[in-house]
Design an enzyme around this catalytic site. Structure first.
Site, short mmCIF file in Angstrom:
data_model
loop_
_atom_site.label_atom_id
_atom_site.label_comp_id
_atom_site.label_asym_id
_atom_site.label_seq_id
_atom_site.Cartn_x
_atom_site.Cartn_y
_atom_site.Cartn_z
N SER A 217 0.84 -1.20 0.00
CA SER A 217 0.00 0.00 0.00
C SER A 217 0.87 1.25 0.00
O SER A 217 2.08 1.18 0.28
CB SER A 217 -0.87 -0.04 1.28
OG SER A 217 -1.59 1.16 1.44
N LEU B 41 3.10 4.39 0.40
CA LEU B 41 4.48 4.74 0.10
C LEU B 41 5.31 3.50 -0.26
O LEU B 41 6.20 3.57 -1.12
CB LEU B 41 5.12 5.46 1.30
CG LEU B 41 4.54 6.84 1.63
CD1 LEU B 41 5.21 7.42 2.87
CD2 LEU B 41 4.72 7.80 0.46
N SER C 186 8.85 10.49 10.10
CA SER C 186 7.71 11.40 9.87
C SER C 186 8.03 12.79 10.42
O SER C 186 8.82 12.92 11.37
CB SER C 186 6.47 10.86 10.58
OG SER C 186 5.41 11.78 10.50
N TYR D 129 2.32 7.39 18.23
CA TYR D 129 2.84 7.46 16.86
C TYR D 129 3.98 8.47 16.76
O TYR D 129 5.06 8.16 16.24
CB TYR D 129 1.71 7.84 15.89
CG TYR D 129 2.21 7.98 14.47
CD1 TYR D 129 2.52 6.85 13.71
CD2 TYR D 129 2.41 9.23 13.89
CE1 TYR D 129 3.01 6.97 12.42
CE2 TYR D 129 2.91 9.36 12.61
CZ TYR D 129 3.20 8.23 11.87
OH TYR D 129 3.69 8.34 10.59
N LYS E 250 8.03 7.78 15.92
CA LYS E 250 8.79 8.34 14.80
C LYS E 250 10.00 9.15 15.29
O LYS E 250 11.01 9.24 14.59
CB LYS E 250 7.86 9.17 13.91
CG LYS E 250 6.82 8.31 13.18
CD LYS E 250 7.46 7.24 12.31
CE LYS E 250 6.46 6.45 11.50
NZ LYS E 250 7.07 5.43 10.63
N THR F 83 -2.30 8.62 1.40
CA THR F 83 -2.20 7.16 1.26
C THR F 83 -3.35 6.60 2.11
O THR F 83 -4.23 7.36 2.50
CB THR F 83 -0.85 6.64 1.84
OG1 THR F 83 -0.85 6.94 3.26
CG2 THR F 83 0.35 7.29 1.20
N1 LIG Z 1 0.80 8.97 4.81
C1 LIG Z 1 1.26 9.87 5.66
O1 LIG Z 1 0.67 10.95 5.86
C2 LIG Z 1 2.58 9.62 6.34
C3 LIG Z 1 3.29 10.71 6.88
C4 LIG Z 1 4.49 10.48 7.52
C5 LIG Z 1 5.00 9.20 7.62
N2 LIG Z 1 4.31 8.16 7.10
C6 LIG Z 1 4.87 6.81 7.25
O2 LIG Z 1 4.95 6.20 5.97
C7 LIG Z 1 4.99 4.78 6.13
C8 LIG Z 1 4.06 4.14 5.12
O3 LIG Z 1 2.72 4.49 5.42
P1 LIG Z 1 1.65 4.83 4.29
O4 LIG Z 1 1.39 6.28 4.36
O5 LIG Z 1 2.07 4.24 3.00
O6 LIG Z 1 0.37 4.09 4.90
P2 LIG Z 1 -0.49 2.84 4.38
O7 LIG Z 1 -0.98 3.13 3.00
O8 LIG Z 1 -1.48 2.59 5.45
O9 LIG Z 1 0.56 1.65 4.31
C9 LIG Z 1 1.08 1.04 5.48
C10 LIG Z 1 1.86 -0.19 5.11
O10 LIG Z 1 2.39 -0.76 6.31
C11 LIG Z 1 2.11 -2.15 6.32
N3 LIG Z 1 1.90 -2.66 7.69
C12 LIG Z 1 1.12 -2.13 8.67
N4 LIG Z 1 1.07 -2.98 9.72
C13 LIG Z 1 1.84 -4.05 9.39
C14 LIG Z 1 2.16 -5.27 10.05
N5 LIG Z 1 1.67 -5.58 11.27
N6 LIG Z 1 2.96 -6.15 9.40
C15 LIG Z 1 3.43 -5.88 8.17
N7 LIG Z 1 3.16 -4.75 7.50
C16 LIG Z 1 2.37 -3.85 8.09
C17 LIG Z 1 0.81 -2.30 5.52
O11 LIG Z 1 0.74 -3.62 4.95
P3 LIG Z 1 -0.34 -4.76 5.36
O12 LIG Z 1 -1.56 -4.08 5.90
O13 LIG Z 1 -0.56 -5.50 4.09
O14 LIG Z 1 0.38 -5.59 6.37
C18 LIG Z 1 1.00 -1.25 4.43
O15 LIG Z 1 1.69 -1.81 3.34
C19 LIG Z 1 4.61 4.53 7.60
O16 LIG Z 1 5.78 4.23 8.33
C20 LIG Z 1 4.02 5.85 8.06
O17 LIG Z 1 4.18 6.03 9.43
C21 LIG Z 1 3.12 8.34 6.46
#
Ligand SMILES: NC(=O)c1ccc[n+]([C@@H]2O[C@H](COP(=O)([O-])OP(=O)(O)OC[C@H]3O[C@@H](n4cnc5c(N)ncnc54)[C@H](OP(=O)(O)O)[C@@H]3O)[C@@H](O)[C@H]2O)c1
Length: 266
Positions: free
Chosen positions: A15, A17, A141, A154, A158, A189
């Site tokens: 999913s 990033l 983050s 959270y 980070k 996302t």
């Molecule tokens: N989007 C934002 O605004 C934002 C901002 C700053 C930082 N971030 C960081 O960016 C990173 C990616 O997040 P995203 O925005 O791409 O969110 P996302 O679309 O919700 O994706 C999260 C990913 O993490 C995986 N994940 C979650 N729990 C897991 C588990 N127990 N075991 C294995 N995989 C797991 C999910 O895969 P499955 O569900 O298939 O396991 C998914 O692929 C995260 O570290 C987040 O903290 C995001």
């Protein structure tokens, strides 16, 4: 650190990033290992990546990074299958939006396990197998720059990731392993909807639009920081500026602002 011809391991590749990291690396890497729980979503992504990039090999490892066994299984998968990675992208993560006292215990545990323990244990487990020159890119983050009421665990997780990355960057530089972290602001996302509790509160607070960056830009800047050997990047000018303001602001003033914003949100 060169990404052309590389063999990256990408966590959270089902999913957001993580998917985008896989897409941007697909035209440059020789092999990719995708890690997450949802194998079907990764199979779909694999089909897309392989169709667009002849010669690319994409492997999938389904694992729950929220458990000790799941994390150990990823390290074992890499060892047994002779994957020989040279890049580890610790991207998997989750949030839980709302006050700490009302949080579900399981969600608190999951955030600590995925956002912190998985980063530590995968880095530790895969480091001896990481080809040199190699790299570790941790997805931190902007939330790691300040205390985050409504996202207390959270934000703290980070802050850990950023501090851990900067320490490892110093330790591993002599060994030919570049360590960096990317600190995105709000990025569209599934993060926001996954962080939402049953009562419907959302991370998408008003006044954040000027910080939003597309996933394509966040990932491109993350990969560039690894390639150029810098240690930390805040993708997007507005995010970088806000991070600087947070850093320069006296702590009592920051807490005063956080209190005002928290009360206004009730
Ligand atoms: N989007 C934002 O605004 C934002 C901002 C700053 C930082 N971030 C960081 O960016 C990173 C990616 O997040 P995203 O925005 O791409 O969110 P996302 O679309 O919700 O994706 C999260 C990913 O993490 C995986 N994940 C979650 N729990 C897991 C588990 N127990 N075991 C294995 N995989 C797991 C999910 O895969 P499955 O569900 O298939 O396991 C998914 O692929 C995260 O570290 C987040 O903290 C995001």
């Amino acid at each position: 650190m060169k990404l052309n011809g590389s063999a990256p391991v990408i966590t959270g590749a089902s999913s957001g990033l993580g998917k985008e990291f896989a897409r941007q690396l697909a035209g440059r890497a020789d092999r990719l290992l995708l890690v997450a729980r949802r194998v079907e979503a990764m199979e779909q992504l694999k089909g897309e990546l392989v169709a667009g990039n002849s010669g690319l090999r994409v492997e999938i490892c389904g694992a729950d990074l929220g458990t000790v066994a799941g994390r150990a299984a990823v390290v074992e998968w890499v060892r047994v299958n002779g994957f020989e990675p040279d890049v580890l992208i610790n991207n998997a993560g989750l949030g839980d939006y709302g006050v700490f006292g009302a949080a579900e215990k399981e969600r608190l545990r999951e955030q600590v396990e995925v956002n912190i323990s998985a980063v530590v244990e995968l880095s530790h487990g895969l480091l001896p197998m990481l080809r040199r020159p190699g790299g570790i890119l941790n997805v931190s983050s902007l939330a790691g720059e300040l205390p985050m009421p409504d996202l207390a665990v959270y934000g703290a997780s980070k802050a850990f990731v950023t501090s851990f990355s900067e320490a490892l960057a110093v330790e591993l530089a002599e060994e030919g392993v570049t360590v960096a972290c990317v600190c995105p602001g709000p990025t569209p996302t599934n993060f926001g909807s996954n962080a939402r509790r049953a009562d419907g509160a959302d991370t998408n607070r008003s006044g954040q639009d000027f910080l939003k960056q597309p996933p394509e830009k966040v990932v491109a800047e993350g990969l560039r920081v690894l390639e150029t050997g810098r240690t930390r990047v805040f993708p997007g000018g507005s995010v970088a500026l806000v991070a600087l303001v947070f850093r320069l602001m006296p702590r009592p003033m920051l807490r005063w602002l956080l209190r005002r914003r928290f009360r206004a949100g009730r």
